[in-house]
Motif scaffolding. Structure first.
Motif, mmCIF file in Angstrom:
data_model
loop_
_atom_site.group_PDB
_atom_site.id
_atom_site.type_symbol
_atom_site.label_atom_id
_atom_site.label_comp_id
_atom_site.label_asym_id
_atom_site.label_seq_id
_atom_site.Cartn_x
_atom_site.Cartn_y
_atom_site.Cartn_z
ATOM 1 N N LYS A 1 -4.325 7.738 3.916
ATOM 2 C CA LYS A 1 -5.651 7.963 3.334
ATOM 3 C C LYS A 1 -6.744 8.123 4.388
ATOM 4 O O LYS A 1 -6.638 7.562 5.487
ATOM 5 C CB LYS A 1 -6.017 6.800 2.404
ATOM 6 N N ARG B 1 -10.591 7.220 5.300
ATOM 7 C CA ARG B 1 -11.487 6.118 4.923
ATOM 8 C C ARG B 1 -12.910 6.618 4.643
ATOM 9 O O ARG B 1 -13.769 6.570 5.524
ATOM 10 C CB ARG B 1 -11.524 5.078 6.049
ATOM 11 N N LEU C 1 -6.273 -4.611 3.484
ATOM 12 C CA LEU C 1 -7.138 -4.617 4.668
ATOM 13 C C LEU C 1 -8.098 -5.813 4.629
ATOM 14 O O LEU C 1 -8.316 -6.479 5.650
ATOM 15 C CB LEU C 1 -7.926 -3.297 4.749
ATOM 16 N N TRP D 1 -14.958 5.053 2.901
ATOM 17 C CA TRP D 1 -15.804 3.844 2.945
ATOM 18 C C TRP D 1 -16.306 3.547 4.354
ATOM 19 O O TRP D 1 -17.313 2.862 4.520
ATOM 20 C CB TRP D 1 -15.032 2.631 2.402
ATOM 21 N N CYS E 1 -1.754 4.545 7.544
ATOM 22 C CA CYS E 1 -1.937 4.938 6.129
ATOM 23 C C CYS E 1 -2.358 6.408 6.072
ATOM 24 O O CYS E 1 -3.094 6.889 6.933
ATOM 25 C CB CYS E 1 -3.020 4.041 5.520
ATOM 26 N N VAL F 1 -4.547 -1.306 10.757
ATOM 27 C CA VAL F 1 -3.945 -1.232 9.415
ATOM 28 C C VAL F 1 -3.986 0.202 8.883
ATOM 29 O O VAL F 1 -2.972 0.755 8.454
ATOM 30 C CB VAL F 1 -4.684 -2.191 8.448
ATOM 31 N N CYS F 2 -5.169 0.803 8.926
ATOM 32 C CA CYS F 2 -5.344 2.121 8.306
ATOM 33 C C CYS F 2 -4.707 3.231 9.147
ATOM 34 O O CYS F 2 -4.451 4.324 8.634
ATOM 35 C CB CYS F 2 -6.827 2.414 8.082
ATOM 36 N N GLU G 1 -12.615 2.774 -0.997
ATOM 37 C CA GLU G 1 -13.091 1.487 -0.483
ATOM 38 C C GLU G 1 -11.931 0.702 0.108
ATOM 39 O O GLU G 1 -10.763 0.949 -0.211
ATOM 40 C CB GLU G 1 -13.809 0.692 -1.572
ATOM 41 N N ALA G 2 -12.285 -0.234 0.992
ATOM 42 C CA ALA G 2 -11.252 -1.008 1.682
ATOM 43 C C ALA G 2 -10.347 -1.686 0.660
ATOM 44 O O ALA G 2 -10.826 -2.333 -0.273
ATOM 45 C CB ALA G 2 -11.914 -2.053 2.577
ATOM 46 N N CYS G 3 -9.024 -1.532 0.831
ATOM 47 C CA CYS G 3 -8.080 -2.133 -0.109
ATOM 48 C C CYS G 3 -7.950 -3.636 0.177
ATOM 49 O O CYS G 3 -8.357 -4.121 1.238
ATOM 50 C CB CYS G 3 -6.726 -1.432 -0.002
ATOM 51 N N CYS H 1 -9.746 7.420 0.544
ATOM 52 C CA CYS H 1 -9.779 5.976 0.358
ATOM 53 C C CYS H 1 -11.243 5.630 0.089
ATOM 54 O O CYS H 1 -12.073 5.706 0.992
ATOM 55 C CB CYS H 1 -9.280 5.249 1.606
ATOM 56 N N VAL I 1 0.880 -1.173 0.000
ATOM 57 C CA VAL I 1 0.000 0.000 0.000
ATOM 58 C C VAL I 1 0.918 1.224 0.000
ATOM 59 O O VAL I 1 1.667 1.450 0.948
ATOM 60 C CB VAL I 1 -0.925 0.010 1.235
HETATM 61 FE FE1 SF4 Z 1 -5.127 2.768 3.510
HETATM 62 FE FE2 SF4 Z 1 -7.618 2.517 2.643
HETATM 63 FE FE3 SF4 Z 1 -6.079 0.360 2.737
HETATM 64 FE FE4 SF4 Z 1 -6.909 1.493 4.965
HETATM 65 S S1 SF4 Z 1 -8.195 0.517 3.444
HETATM 66 S S2 SF4 Z 1 -4.823 0.805 4.528
HETATM 67 S S3 SF4 Z 1 -6.957 3.661 4.447
HETATM 68 S S4 SF4 Z 1 -5.765 2.160 1.456
#
Ligand code: SF4
Length: 460
Positions: free
Chosen positions: A413, A415, A443, A417, A411, A407-408, A438-440, A436, A331
């Motif tokens: 981004k 969310r 995740l 979503w 990051c 996780v996020c 939608e959930a990558c 972000c 990511v």
């Molecule tokens: Fe980043 Fe979105 Fe993945 Fe969460 S779901 S780790 S915010 S890219």
């Protein structure tokens, strides 16, 4: 004007998994058949959900870089790319109009008829004096009882090679479906047998499962009166490049009307270049214009002069693949951009470089800045999962929230979503303002692990 998108599997764990796709994308760029060549991945970025947004033109050809038809080419890729198609892909491919873009989805490269020649080349490498008098060819496929299409290509190649008369016998056997590979001694009577794995690359199956199941001790193994020659997988043969070029040319022939600039895409990049011309911070990087060129460097390295100079988008792509502590970054917006480099590009290369540094971020960031980015709630993402990922449908809201926090939290981004708000993006001067939608898949994978761990505990 035409875009070509190569689709690879990618990996959340292995930084080298996308190398073959990178290689073929560079090769095709050099050939110049298409006006741009992009890459998209199941488990890396840009994801299958995002990659069409990154295409510059309104005519897009999508080639799956897979060796056979099956679950990924028939279910996952069309579903995730929103092609409105499930199941076997017809020989002429699937053509869809998506938001004013013509998307042409082809069969995977492995089903191209010229793969038979690659198999024969591999066989001759393993046994240079193979002859129609005393040598059998055994093509080993993976196979799966769930999808007969995955073995069809192996049978087709066996038929073509049999018809060529270059071997005394030709057979197709499988690891996971009948006829099984360990039945070869009964099926083949030739004194010499050349075994070629119909696999994309060296790995667990080609290096462990097959040799162990068959009692092979190396490239050449004696079985009493008979000799087995074990070759390399077809997917790593240099001639695969020719197959892919051929496939791209075939696809081009089916695209008689060239597309044009995609206005949505161009609007996003025009806005981005206007910001870049004034100097811009994006995520953990700073872009500074200078004499018609653009310098990109980690923001934390501002003012440093002892930085490694990168001059190509691919150089930047490879430099940011691992963090400073050697962690793989599937990511790209994880807050661990490595430091110690600076890259200098012209305007054309800056676009490609930013596409590698933060895939699909310009396109999605611009949509978010226009309040036009549609978010996909977690429930929808979970519902469309198939295969081993259907498990995420059993995740409780608390498990989704806790895993996402872990996780996020690392990051950049925001969310959308999950209902989080993003009022200002990097287009508005907020470097970390990246949406972000939608959930990558990273995740999704972690949530699957969470559910599996809980269910394991419940069983104990
Ligand atoms: Fe980043 Fe979105 Fe993945 Fe969460 S779901 S780790 S915010 S890219």
């Amino acid at each position: 004007m035409r875009s070509l998108v190569l689709i690879g599997h990618g990996s959340h764990l292995n930084p080298d998994s996308a190398r073959a796709v990178y290689h073929y994308a560079e090769l095709l760029r050099g050939q110049g058949f298409f006006d741009e060549v992009l890459e998209g991945y199941w488990k890396e970025e840009p994801s299958l959900r995002q990659v069409l947004r990154t295409a510059r033109y309104t005519d897009v050809t999508v080639i799956p870089m897979f060796i056979s038809e099956g679950y990924f080419t028939e279910t996952v890729i069309p579903r995730e790319m929103g092609l409105g198609h499930q199941g076997p892909v017809p020989p002429e491919g699937v053509v869809r109009q998506i938001g004013g873009v013509t998307v042409r989805y082809t069969l995977p490269y492995g089903v191209h008829p010229s793969m038979s020649e690659v198999i024969m080349q591999r066989a001759l490498e393993a046994c240079p004096d193979a002859s129609p008098e005393d040598t059998a060819l055994l093509i080993i496929g993976h196979g799966t009882t769930r999808n007969p299409n995955s073995s069809r290509v192996v049978y087709h190649n066996a038929d073509r090679i049999r018809a060529s008369g270059r071997f005394r016998e030709v057979a197709a056997l499988f690891l996971d479906e009948d006829p099984r590979v360990n039945t070869w001694p009964e099926l083949l009577s030739s004194r010499r047998v050349v075994m070629i794995p119909f696999f994309t690359a060296e790995g667990w199956h080609t290096q462990e499962t097959i040799p162990e199941d068959l009692g092979l001790t190396g490239a050449v193994t004696e079985f009493g009166e008979r000799t087995v020659y074990y070759g390399l997988p077809v997917g790593t043969h240099p001639q695969i490049a020719d197959v892919i070029v051929q496939l791209a040319q075939d696809a081009l022939a089916q695209s008689p009307m060239p597309g044009e600039d995609n206005p949505d895409h161009e609007e996003a990049w025009a806005a981005f270049m206007t910001r870049a011309d004034a100097g811009l911070r994006l995520g953990e990087a700073t872009i500074t214009p200078h004499a018609g060129l653009y310098e990109v460097r980690p923001t934390l390295d501002e003012g440093r002069e002892d930085l490694e100079l990168l001059a190509t988008p691919e150089g930047l792509r490879d430099r940011v693949r691992l963090s400073d502590s050697g962690e793989y970054r599937p990511v790209h917006t994880l807050r661990n951009l490595p430091r110690g480099w600076r890259a200098v590009f012209d305007a054309a290369d800056l676009r490609r470089a930013i596409g590698y540094l933060y895939p699909a971020v310009v396109e999605e960031g611009y949509l978010a800045s226009q309040r036009a980015l549609q978010a996909t709630p977690w429930a929808s993402t979970a519902r469309r999962q198939t295969g081993i990922y259907t498990k995420v449908q059993q995740a409780t809201p608390e498990e989704v929230a806790a895993t996402s926090r872990r996780v996020c939290g690392g990051c950049l981004k925001t969310r959308l979503w999950a209902g989080d708000n993003l009022y200002r993006t990097f287009f508005d001067g907020v470097p970390g303002g990246i949406p972000c939608a939608e959930a990558c898949t990273f995740l999704v994978s972690e949530i699957r692990e969470t559910v599996a761990a809980r269910q394991q505990q419940e069983r104990e």
